[in-house]
Write a protein that holds these residues in place. Structure first.
Motif, PDB file in Angstrom:
ATOM      1  N   TYR A   1      23.383  31.984  36.944  1.00  0.00           N
ATOM      2  CA  TYR A   1      24.055  32.668  38.052  1.00  0.00           C
ATOM      3  C   TYR A   1      24.027  34.187  37.866  1.00  0.00           C
ATOM      4  N   GLN A   2      24.138  34.636  36.630  1.00  0.00           N
ATOM      5  CA  GLN A   2      24.040  36.072  36.374  1.00  0.00           C
ATOM      6  C   GLN A   2      22.637  36.597  36.652  1.00  0.00           C
ATOM      7  N   LEU A   3      21.640  35.716  36.561  1.00  0.00           N
ATOM      8  CA  LEU A   3      20.262  36.115  36.813  1.00  0.00           C
ATOM      9  C   LEU A   3      20.107  36.723  38.201  1.00  0.00           C
ATOM     10  N   PHE A   4      20.760  36.159  39.196  1.00  0.00           N
ATOM     11  CA  PHE A   4      20.624  36.699  40.551  1.00  0.00           C
ATOM     12  C   PHE A   4      21.028  38.172  40.585  1.00  0.00           C
ATOM     13  N   TYR A   5      22.175  38.494  40.005  1.00  0.00           N
ATOM     14  CA  TYR A   5      22.666  39.873  40.053  1.00  0.00           C
ATOM     15  C   TYR A   5      21.803  40.806  39.208  1.00  0.00           C
ATOM     16  N   LEU A   6      21.231  40.295  38.119  1.00  0.00           N
ATOM     17  CA  LEU A   6      20.318  41.121  37.327  1.00  0.00           C
ATOM     18  C   LEU A   6      19.016  41.372  38.088  1.00  0.00           C
ATOM     19  N   LEU A   7      18.556  40.396  38.857  1.00  0.00           N
ATOM     20  CA  LEU A   7      17.379  40.608  39.700  1.00  0.00           C
ATOM     21  C   LEU A   7      17.660  41.663  40.765  1.00  0.00           C
ATOM     22  N   VAL A   8      18.861  41.623  41.331  1.00  0.00           N
ATOM     23  CA  VAL A   8      19.253  42.642  42.311  1.00  0.00           C
ATOM     24  C   VAL A   8      19.198  44.023  41.664  1.00  0.00           C
ATOM     25  N   HIS A   9      19.764  44.162  40.474  1.00  0.00           N
ATOM     26  CA  HIS A   9      19.767  45.459  39.796  1.00  0.00           C
ATOM     27  C   HIS A   9      18.344  45.871  39.407  1.00  0.00           C
ATOM     28  N   LEU A  10      17.531  44.916  39.004  1.00  0.00           N
ATOM     29  CA  LEU A  10      16.135  45.213  38.714  1.00  0.00           C
ATOM     30  C   LEU A  10      15.435  45.769  39.948  1.00  0.00           C
ATOM     31  N   ASN A  11      15.692  45.150  41.095  1.00  0.00           N
ATOM     32  CA  ASN A  11      15.013  45.556  42.321  1.00  0.00           C
ATOM     33  C   ASN A  11      15.563  46.847  42.921  1.00  0.00           C
ATOM     34  N   ILE A  12      16.782  47.214  42.548  1.00  0.00           N
ATOM     35  CA  ILE A  12      17.350  48.476  43.047  1.00  0.00           C
ATOM     36  C   ILE A  12      17.115  49.614  42.060  1.00  0.00           C
ATOM     37  N   PHE A  13      17.391  49.350  40.768  1.00  0.00           N
ATOM     38  CA  PHE A  13      17.413  50.428  39.777  1.00  0.00           C
ATOM     39  C   PHE A  13      16.195  50.461  38.852  1.00  0.00           C
ATOM     40  N   GLY A  14      15.423  49.366  38.820  1.00  0.00           N
ATOM     41  CA  GLY A  14      14.193  49.418  38.061  1.00  0.00           C
ATOM     42  C   GLY A  14      14.221  48.702  36.727  1.00  0.00           C
ATOM     43  N   GLU A  15      13.231  49.007  35.891  1.00  0.00           N
ATOM     44  CA  GLU A  15      12.883  48.215  34.725  1.00  0.00           C
ATOM     45  C   GLU A  15      13.931  48.206  33.616  1.00  0.00           C
ATOM     46  N   SER A  16      14.912  49.070  33.667  1.00  0.00           N
ATOM     47  CA  SER A  16      15.958  49.024  32.635  1.00  0.00           C
ATOM     48  C   SER A  16      16.669  47.674  32.610  1.00  0.00           C
ATOM     49  N   TYR A  17      16.627  46.944  33.709  1.00  0.00           N
ATOM     50  CA  TYR A  17      17.238  45.608  33.761  1.00  0.00           C
ATOM     51  C   TYR A  17      16.228  44.507  33.469  1.00  0.00           C
ATOM     52  N   GLY A  18      14.958  44.865  33.288  1.00  0.00           N
ATOM     53  CA  GLY A  18      13.926  43.869  33.040  1.00  0.00           C
ATOM     54  C   GLY A  18      14.150  43.026  31.802  1.00  0.00           C
ATOM     55  N   PRO A  19      14.480  43.619  30.633  1.00  0.00           N
ATOM     56  CA  PRO A  19      14.676  42.794  29.439  1.00  0.00           C
ATOM     57  C   PRO A  19      15.790  41.753  29.593  1.00  0.00           C
ATOM     58  N   SER A  20      16.864  42.090  30.307  1.00  0.00           N
ATOM     59  CA  SER A  20      17.938  41.121  30.522  1.00  0.00           C
ATOM     60  C   SER A  20      17.461  39.966  31.387  1.00  0.00           C
ATOM     61  N   VAL A  21      16.684  40.276  32.421  1.00  0.00           N
ATOM     62  CA  VAL A  21      16.091  39.224  33.254  1.00  0.00           C
ATOM     63  C   VAL A  21      15.201  38.326  32.411  1.00  0.00           C
ATOM     64  N   ASP A  22      14.364  38.939  31.586  1.00  0.00           N
ATOM     65  CA  ASP A  22      13.407  38.165  30.785  1.00  0.00           C
ATOM     66  C   ASP A  22      14.111  37.267  29.774  1.00  0.00           C
ATOM     67  N   ARG A  23      15.210  37.733  29.191  1.00  0.00           N
ATOM     68  CA  ARG A  23      15.948  36.905  28.221  1.00  0.00           C
ATOM     69  C   ARG A  23      16.486  35.642  28.886  1.00  0.00           C
ATOM     70  N   ILE A  24      16.995  35.784  30.088  1.00  0.00           N
ATOM     71  CA  ILE A  24      17.526  34.610  30.779  1.00  0.00           C
ATOM     72  C   ILE A  24      16.404  33.666  31.183  1.00  0.00           C
ATOM     73  N   LEU A  25      15.317  34.205  31.665  1.00  0.00           N
ATOM     74  CA  LEU A  25      14.186  33.348  32.034  1.00  0.00           C
ATOM     75  C   LEU A  25      13.693  32.587  30.814  1.00  0.00           C
ATOM     76  N   HIS A  26      13.617  33.259  29.664  1.00  0.00           N
ATOM     77  CA  HIS A  26      13.163  32.595  28.436  1.00  0.00           C
ATOM     78  C   HIS A  26      14.163  31.535  27.985  1.00  0.00           C
ATOM     79  N   HIS A  27      15.438  31.751  28.266  1.00  0.00           N
ATOM     80  CA  HIS A  27      16.464  30.754  27.892  1.00  0.00           C
ATOM     81  C   HIS A  27      16.229  29.429  28.601  1.00  0.00           C
ATOM     82  N   TYR A  28      15.802  29.486  29.854  1.00  0.00           N
ATOM     83  CA  TYR A  28      15.624  28.255  30.637  1.00  0.00           C
ATOM     84  C   TYR A  28      14.181  27.777  30.683  1.00  0.00           C
ATOM     85  N   ILE A  29      13.229  28.711  30.644  1.00  0.00           N
ATOM     86  CA  ILE A  29      11.800  28.347  30.732  1.00  0.00           C
ATOM     87  C   ILE A  29      11.099  28.867  29.490  1.00  0.00           C
ATOM     88  N   THR A  30      10.712  27.966  28.611  1.00  0.00           N
ATOM     89  CA  THR A  30      10.038  28.361  27.359  1.00  0.00           C
ATOM     90  C   THR A  30       8.590  27.897  27.366  1.00  0.00           C
TER      91      THR A  30
END
Length: 289
Positions: free
Chosen positions: A260-289
């Motif tokens: 659920y937090q992934l949605f809001y991190l994607l929003v921040h990635l799409n508004i503010f840029g790559e500084s939120y990318g590592p957080s998005v990637d950590r969550i994606l790796h948690h569920y999809i390995t």
């Protein structure tokens, strides 16, 4: 922008003397003003570069929460639906106060009561905004399908178009979206949610009473709301204790929280840029390995 405030007040039928106008902090998107007339005090937000439904969506969300009779929000006095190149305005009740020792507890209790207001479908039925991004909100019978198509897939599309989501990130997000049934619950009673509840979107009014502001409302899983409150902090421990006394979190909460937090991190990635990318990637790796 200040010059147009007199027009807005006239539309409000407040033609009393304007005693004071001062700029206030109103977030990153809008200009905001404290306005005092001979009749009352107002909080007025304005923006020259928003679509016609921008302030209408916020007003509708505040009014929806107010109708639940559970938690305070500012009264809505007026909003514009501006044409192209015209500024839009939203006029709200001016709220002023300080947090007290029981503000967090009241916020948790009242939010849980708000979440007890339910609908027979997920979504909201009209578009809103999350930050400055359009948020489509068609009604859906399935929370899984709503979260898949109107939340994650929508941010995926925005991210692909602006170049923030590509390569492995894109592949993992597409796989997660396809397999969403593995983790997302089939919520049977969609709850009324604020939809953008971070620490800056509640304030204290008179006697420390908590007020919600800047909603992006929807009906859905209450855990979606609580997960976001934990993402950037700003909520005291007594908030969570009081919430759970009224509405205990489900057993699946800790496992679904990052998704659920992934949605809001994607929003921040799409508004503010790559500084939120590592957080998005950590969550994606948690569920999809």
């Amino acid at each position: 922008m200040k010059r147009e405030i007199n027009r807005v007040l006239h539309n409000l039928r407040d033609d009393s003397e304007v005693e004071k106008i001062r700029s206030v902090s109103g977030g990153d998107i809008n200009e905001a003003f404290y306005v005092r007339t001979g009749s009352r005090e107002y909080f007025i937000k304005g923006n020259r570069n928003v679509p016609p439904h921008f302030f209408k969506a916020e007003a509708a969300g505040l009014q929806m929460i107010q109708k639940s009779n559970t938690i305070a929000v500012p009264d809505v006095f007026y909003y514009d639906e501006p044409q192209s190149n015209e500024p839009g305005f939203l006029v709200l009740e001016w709220i002023e106060g300080r947090k007290k020792s029981d503000t967090g507890q009241k916020l948790g209790t009242n939010l849980a009561l708000m979440h007890q207001h339910t609908s027979n479908a997920h979504g909201f039925g009209e578009p809103t905004f999350v930050g400055e991004l359009d948020q489509p909100n068609d009604w859906q019978n399935s929370w899984i399908e709503y979260y898949r198509n109107f939340r994650l897939r929508n941010q995926l599309q925005i991210g692909v178009e602006n170049g923030n989501i590509k390569g492995k990130r894109k592949q993992q997000l597409e796989m997660l979206i396809q397999q969403l049934e593995r983790w997302v619950p089939d919520v049977s009673s969609p709850s009324l949610l604020h939809g953008d509840l971070w620490g800056g979107n509640y304030i204290a009014g008179p006697e420390g009473e908590p007020y919600l502001i800047d909603p992006s409302v929807l009906y859905g899983d209450p855990s979606f709301e609580i997960a976001f409150t934990e993402l950037f902090g700003g909520f005291p421990e007594e908030f969570y204790d009081a919430y759970q006394e009224v509405s205990p979190l489900p057993e699946y909460y800790e496992e679904i929280k990052p998704l659920y937090q992934l949605f809001y991190l994607l929003v921040h990635l799409n508004i503010f840029g790559e500084s939120y990318g590592p957080s998005v990637d950590r969550i994606l790796h948690h569920y999809i390995t």
